[in-house]
Motif scaffolding. Structure first.
Motif, mmCIF file in Angstrom:
data_model
loop_
_atom_site.group_PDB
_atom_site.id
_atom_site.type_symbol
_atom_site.label_atom_id
_atom_site.label_comp_id
_atom_site.label_asym_id
_atom_site.label_seq_id
_atom_site.Cartn_x
_atom_site.Cartn_y
_atom_site.Cartn_z
ATOM 1 N N ALA A 95 30.649 40.337 35.831
ATOM 2 C CA ALA A 95 29.874 39.356 36.613
ATOM 3 C C ALA A 95 29.917 39.714 38.092
ATOM 4 C CB ALA A 95 30.423 37.957 36.369
ATOM 5 N N GLU A 96 31.073 40.149 38.580
ATOM 6 C CA GLU A 96 31.192 40.545 39.987
ATOM 7 C C GLU A 96 30.338 41.769 40.295
ATOM 8 O OE1 GLU A 96 35.855 39.039 40.416
ATOM 9 O OE2 GLU A 96 35.365 41.155 40.609
ATOM 10 N N VAL A 97 30.353 42.747 39.400
ATOM 11 C CA VAL A 97 29.539 43.945 39.605
ATOM 12 C C VAL A 97 28.058 43.570 39.640
ATOM 13 C CG1 VAL A 97 28.868 46.188 38.662
ATOM 14 C CG2 VAL A 97 31.257 45.468 38.552
ATOM 15 N N LYS A 98 27.628 42.721 38.728
ATOM 16 C CA LYS A 98 26.224 42.281 38.706
ATOM 17 C C LYS A 98 25.862 41.565 40.003
ATOM 18 C CE LYS A 98 25.510 41.805 33.699
ATOM 19 N NZ LYS A 98 25.337 40.851 32.583
ATOM 20 N N GLU A 148 39.024 38.992 31.572
ATOM 21 C CA GLU A 148 38.976 39.482 32.954
ATOM 22 C C GLU A 148 37.943 40.592 33.108
ATOM 23 O OE1 GLU A 148 40.118 38.451 35.701
ATOM 24 O OE2 GLU A 148 41.560 36.945 35.068
ATOM 25 N N LYS A 149 37.745 41.403 32.078
ATOM 26 C CA LYS A 149 36.708 42.439 32.147
ATOM 27 C C LYS A 149 35.334 41.798 32.297
ATOM 28 C CE LYS A 149 34.839 44.469 28.691
ATOM 29 N NZ LYS A 149 34.671 45.165 27.399
ATOM 30 N N GLN A 150 35.098 40.723 31.577
ATOM 31 C CA GLN A 150 33.821 40.016 31.698
ATOM 32 C C GLN A 150 33.654 39.428 33.105
ATOM 33 O OE1 GLN A 150 31.362 40.192 29.525
ATOM 34 N NE2 GLN A 150 32.686 41.441 28.216
ATOM 35 N N ALA A 151 34.748 38.976 33.694
ATOM 36 C CA ALA A 151 34.695 38.480 35.077
ATOM 37 C C ALA A 151 34.347 39.610 36.044
ATOM 38 C CB ALA A 151 36.024 37.834 35.456
ATOM 39 N N LEU A 160 25.560 51.890 36.773
ATOM 40 C CA LEU A 160 26.336 52.514 35.705
ATOM 41 C C LEU A 160 27.478 51.601 35.260
ATOM 42 C CD1 LEU A 160 27.041 54.967 33.912
ATOM 43 C CD2 LEU A 160 28.434 55.821 35.804
ATOM 44 N N GLN A 161 28.129 50.971 36.217
ATOM 45 C CA GLN A 161 29.218 50.050 35.896
ATOM 46 C C GLN A 161 28.736 48.903 35.013
ATOM 47 O OE1 GLN A 161 32.280 51.257 36.515
ATOM 48 N NE2 GLN A 161 32.938 50.044 38.240
ATOM 49 N N VAL A 162 27.563 48.349 35.349
ATOM 50 C CA VAL A 162 27.018 47.260 34.538
ATOM 51 C C VAL A 162 26.782 47.735 33.108
ATOM 52 C CG1 VAL A 162 24.990 45.784 34.158
ATOM 53 C CG2 VAL A 162 26.004 45.957 36.448
#
Length: 198
Positions: free
Chosen positions: A188-191, A182-185, A160-162
């Motif tokens: 990437a961490e969530v993925k 930073e949101k895009q970073a 869901l986060q992705v």
């Protein structure tokens, strides 16, 4: 408009009556959103006294509907605003503006062309682009949803986060400049976490 009395009233209600299981949507969230909204307003050049009071009141009341309901809390927050704000000197037009701002924060956000609504929507999800507290805050939302049977497990949460982070966008130039990278970073961490859990 007696913003101070309106603020004192709603903060007292939130302190005394919000469920302690609102790990994300607790008083701390309302205070954070209010602070972020006023900071964004300053950066976005909002200087009118009435605009700032309307925005501040909307931020303080935007999740007050959780006092009575979980689903549909935005409409419940508007109902509370319409009930109590006349007693603090707010006129019908001001209350209607506040209600429109509150409703704009409903997911998916729909602020339209209203500058104040765009500011409030960005303030409401400011944490998505904050490196210091994105993970602890998102964990509180997962726990809040899981407790209510609205999120089956952490994998579903990461999925869901992705989806959410991939489709979300900030509405104001200030929030975009401050938070988008930073949101895009975080996305990437969530993925990466999701890939590691599969």
């Amino acid at each position: 408009m007696d913003c101070l009395r309106a603020e004192t009233y709603v903060l007292d209600q939130l302190r005394q009556h919000l469920s302690p299981t609102l790990f994300y949507h607790g008083l701390h969230h309302t205070l954070d959103v209010t602070e972020q909204a006023l900071g964004l307003a300053a950066a976005e050049g909002i200087t009118g006294a009435e605009d700032l009071l309307v925005l501040r009141t909307a931020a303080l009341y935007h999740d007050a509907g959780f006092l009575t309901t979980y689903q549909g809390h935005e409409a419940a927050g508007c109902a509370l605003a319409r009930q109590v704000l006349p007693g603090f000197g707010y006129c019908p037009a001001q209350i209607e503006r506040i209600s429109q701002l509150i409703l704009a924060t409903q997911m998916p956000q729909q602020p339209g062309n209203s500058h104040l609504a765009r500011i409030l929507c960005d303030a409401d999800l400011d944490y998505l682009g904050r490196p210091a507290d994105f993970w602890p805050i998102s964990q509180t939302l997962f726990e809040e949803l899981a407790l209510r049977g609205l999120m089956p497990d952490e994998t579903a949460w990461l999925e869901l986060q992705v989806r959410f982070l991939s489709t979300h966008h900030y509405w104001t130039p200030t929030a975009t400049a401050r938070r988008e990278a930073e949101k895009q970073a975080r996305l990437a961490e969530v993925k990466a976490r999701l890939a590691g859990s599969e």
